[in-house]
Design an enzyme around this catalytic site. Structure first.
Site, PDB file in Angstrom:
ATOM      1  CE  LYS A 242       1.806  -4.805 -17.932  1.00  0.00           C
ATOM      2  NZ  LYS A 242       3.252  -4.774 -18.024  1.00  0.00           N
TER       3      LYS A 242
ATOM      4  CG  ASP B 209       5.010   4.543  -8.531  1.00  0.00           C
ATOM      5  OD1 ASP B 209       5.131   5.743  -8.223  1.00  0.00           O
ATOM      6  OD2 ASP B 209       4.682   4.151  -9.668  1.00  0.00           O
ATOM      7  CG  LEU B 210      -0.161  -0.209  -9.062  1.00  0.00           C
ATOM      8  CD1 LEU B 210      -0.412   0.540 -10.371  1.00  0.00           C
ATOM      9  CD2 LEU B 210      -0.170  -1.712  -9.297  1.00  0.00           C
TER      10      LEU B 210
ATOM     11  CD  GLU C  91       4.680   3.508 -22.810  1.00  0.00           C
ATOM     12  OE1 GLU C  91       4.670   3.985 -21.664  1.00  0.00           O
ATOM     13  OE2 GLU C  91       5.055   2.350 -23.061  1.00  0.00           O
TER      14      GLU C  91
ATOM     15  NE  ARG D  48       9.528  -4.373   2.127  1.00  0.00           N
ATOM     16  CZ  ARG D  48      10.619  -4.247   1.377  1.00  0.00           C
ATOM     17  NH1 ARG D  48      11.649  -5.064   1.583  1.00  0.00           N
ATOM     18  NH2 ARG D  48      10.701  -3.310   0.445  1.00  0.00           N
TER      19      ARG D  48
ATOM     20  CE  LYS E  19      -5.656   2.349 -21.309  1.00  0.00           C
ATOM     21  NZ  LYS E  19      -5.599   3.659 -20.622  1.00  0.00           N
TER      22      LYS E  19
ATOM     23  CG  HIS F 241      -3.711  -0.627 -16.984  1.00  0.00           C
ATOM     24  ND1 HIS F 241      -2.468  -1.211 -16.982  1.00  0.00           N
ATOM     25  CD2 HIS F 241      -3.638   0.410 -17.857  1.00  0.00           C
ATOM     26  CE1 HIS F 241      -1.676  -0.556 -17.807  1.00  0.00           C
ATOM     27  NE2 HIS F 241      -2.353   0.423 -18.361  1.00  0.00           N
TER      28      HIS F 241
ATOM     29  CG  HIS G 249      -0.881  -3.905 -21.712  1.00  0.00           C
ATOM     30  ND1 HIS G 249      -1.652  -4.302 -20.644  1.00  0.00           N
ATOM     31  CD2 HIS G 249       0.135  -3.178 -21.170  1.00  0.00           C
ATOM     32  CE1 HIS G 249      -1.120  -3.854 -19.519  1.00  0.00           C
ATOM     33  NE2 HIS G 249      -0.046  -3.168 -19.812  1.00  0.00           N
TER      34      HIS G 249
ATOM     35  CB  ALA H 223      -0.938   0.009   1.204  1.00  0.00           C
TER      36      ALA H 223
END
Length: 483
Positions: free
Chosen positions: A147, A21-22, A215, A51, A181, A177, A239, A18
């Protein structure tokens, strides 16, 4: 247009990792938006686990900071205090015994239990085993795994077997993800809810399909991780493969999780092996003040690809002879993701001297500015004969669903609420993951066992020139990459 809000059941959601970064960038801000929309019942709770040694108050402060950083329009929302009240935190040792008894004590009976594994895949098995050993997850609990789900067929199969020792397949939600969309889901609606398209959705009327995920960023900051995966593992196998499946699948008998996933699996199993001539891989060089891939990856001898373009063929009646062209890469001209279904030319033109023929195209734009447009030919206005011009019939979801786009939930918002509802339609099944790796493994193994290096390309371009040739030799051309 205002979307209809359907509240979910009462739940306890545990987010392992938690403080990562994600969770801070996507999961927790997404949950806050669903809270602010009124989709959570009053008693729903979110428990952070990681942790880091902190208490509930410190965790709430960290989440407040994450929302201020990654959802700036809502940092002063009056709904934020109520969301923070839902949060609590348990320091946890994923490979030890610390924290598990406390976590068990915090779980409530009689509500939906969901556990989000926002951690490295190497910890999936440890978390699953401890949830079972400490009797924390009930028989209807759900686990969400991110993933990469394995790095080849053998590791994906081993991971499936590890999770299966503690959870049934109906309890495992492998998240991609891209499937959350709005435009991707609308692809199914366009195909199967409109008589206009489905009769034309086959080799008789479609010339080819293009899928582009481009990207502008490189791999700086995560080069060590990316250098162990590359574009094929990071993007194509999951993806882009999912997008191919949604375009090419047969109509399921019902919009039901297993019915949809059965049809997607058939597509993957029907993919023909890719000849070496039908695939191009590239690696971006340095440009301006920005470093090239080798410096970003901190590996001057790297042969890992940052770009892949390939031609797929599907061995079934519907798609016989229709190529699917896929490309994805870093440091390209613009950030864009789109699917273009290019229809065949009319068998006979009744118009003389109308210029270069323009084929009809259905373009599904995933990002930015999600939406669809259908390109059709009409008469150019004005006197002087019949001259044809191509125009788009355009629908921007931001305009259709709200002036500022706030009515369109982020992919993670949709997928997490589907987990709470127990709906697996937009999540990958274990046999689907293994089939995708079985297709990708021979390509990756050939690269890793060979000595050829990826083709260099300049940043800010469309990739290596060889990728252009992949289509030019077939008398076709890539759509321009533009924002």
């Amino acid at each position: 247009m205002v979307s209809r809000l359907i509240q979910v059941e009462d739940f306890d959601l545990v987010i392992f990792g938690a403080t990562g970064d994600l969770a801070r960038r996507k999961i927790l801000p997404g949950l806050f938006r669903r809270h602010a929309a009124g989709q959570f019942p009053q008693g729903a709770r979110i428990i952070g686990a990681a942790r880091t040694d902190m208490d509930d108050a410190a965790f709430r402060d960290d989440v407040r900071a994450a929302i201020a950083e990654f959802d700036t329009s809502r940092r002063d929302s009056p709904e934020l205090p109520g969301f923070l009240d839902r949060l609590s935190y348990v320091p946890i040792d994923a490979r030890g015994e610390g924290g598990w008894a406390e976590l068990r004590a915090r779980m409530r009976p009689g509500v939906v239990q969901a556990f989000y594994f926002s951690v490295a895949p190497s910890l999936f098995g440890d978390l699953a085993e401890r949830l079972a050993r400490h009797d924390i997850a009930g028989p209807d609990a759900r686990i969400v795994v991110e993933k990469p789900f394995g790095r080849d067929l053998a590791s994906a199969r081993a991971l499936n077997e590890t999770l299966a020792r503690h959870f049934a397949e109906r309890q495992i939600y492998r998240i991609d993800h891209y499937l959350g969309k709005e435009t991707v889901q609308n692809l199914m609606a366009v195909r199967f809810a409109n008589m206009l398209f489905e009769p034309l959705w086959n080799a008789h009327y479609i010339d080819h399909v293009q899928i582009t995920v481009a990207e502008t960023v490189g791999v700086a900051g995560r080069g060590a991780y990316y250098d162990q995966s590359g574009a094929m593992r990071d993007m194509v196998q999951n993806h882009l493969m999912q997008l191919v499946c949604l375009i090419a699948m047969e109509p399921p008998f019902h919009f039901d999780p297993n019915a949809v996933r059965d049809e997607k699996l058939k597509v993957i199993r029907a993919l023909e092996p890719i000849p070496p001539a039908d695939i191009v891989r590239g690696q971006y060089g340095a440009g301006g003040a920005e470093a090239g891939y080798l410096a970003d990856a901190e590996n001057p001898d790297s042969r890992t690809e940052s770009f892949v373009a390939l031609k797929l063929r599907i061995a079934n009646w519907r798609w016989q002879g229709v190529p699917f062209y896929l490309r994805t890469g870093k440091r390209l001209r613009a950030r864009t993701s789109e699917i273009a279904v290019v229809f065949r030319e009319p068998p006979h033109s009744i118009f003389d001297d109308t210029g270069e023929p323009q084929t009809n195209q259905l373009v599904i734009r995933l990002q930015p500015n999600e939406g669809m447009n259908l390109k059709v030919n009409i008469k150019e206005p004005g006197p002087g004969g019949m001259r044809l011009v191509q125009v788009p019939l355009d629908m921007s979801f931001a305009e259709a669903l709200g002036p500022d786009g706030t009515d369109m939930p982020d992919a993670y918002e949709r997928l997490i609420t589907d987990v709470i509802r127990g709906n697996q339609t937009l999540f990958m099944r274990g046999d689907e993951v293994e089939a995708a790796w079985a297709w990708a493994d021979p390509v990756i193994s050939a690269w890793e066992s060979g000595s050829a290096r990826p083709e260099p390309y300049d940043p800010g371009t469309s990739g290596p020139d060889q990728a252009l040739g992949l289509m030019h030799r077939d008398g076709r051309r890539w759509r321009e990459i533009k924002a």
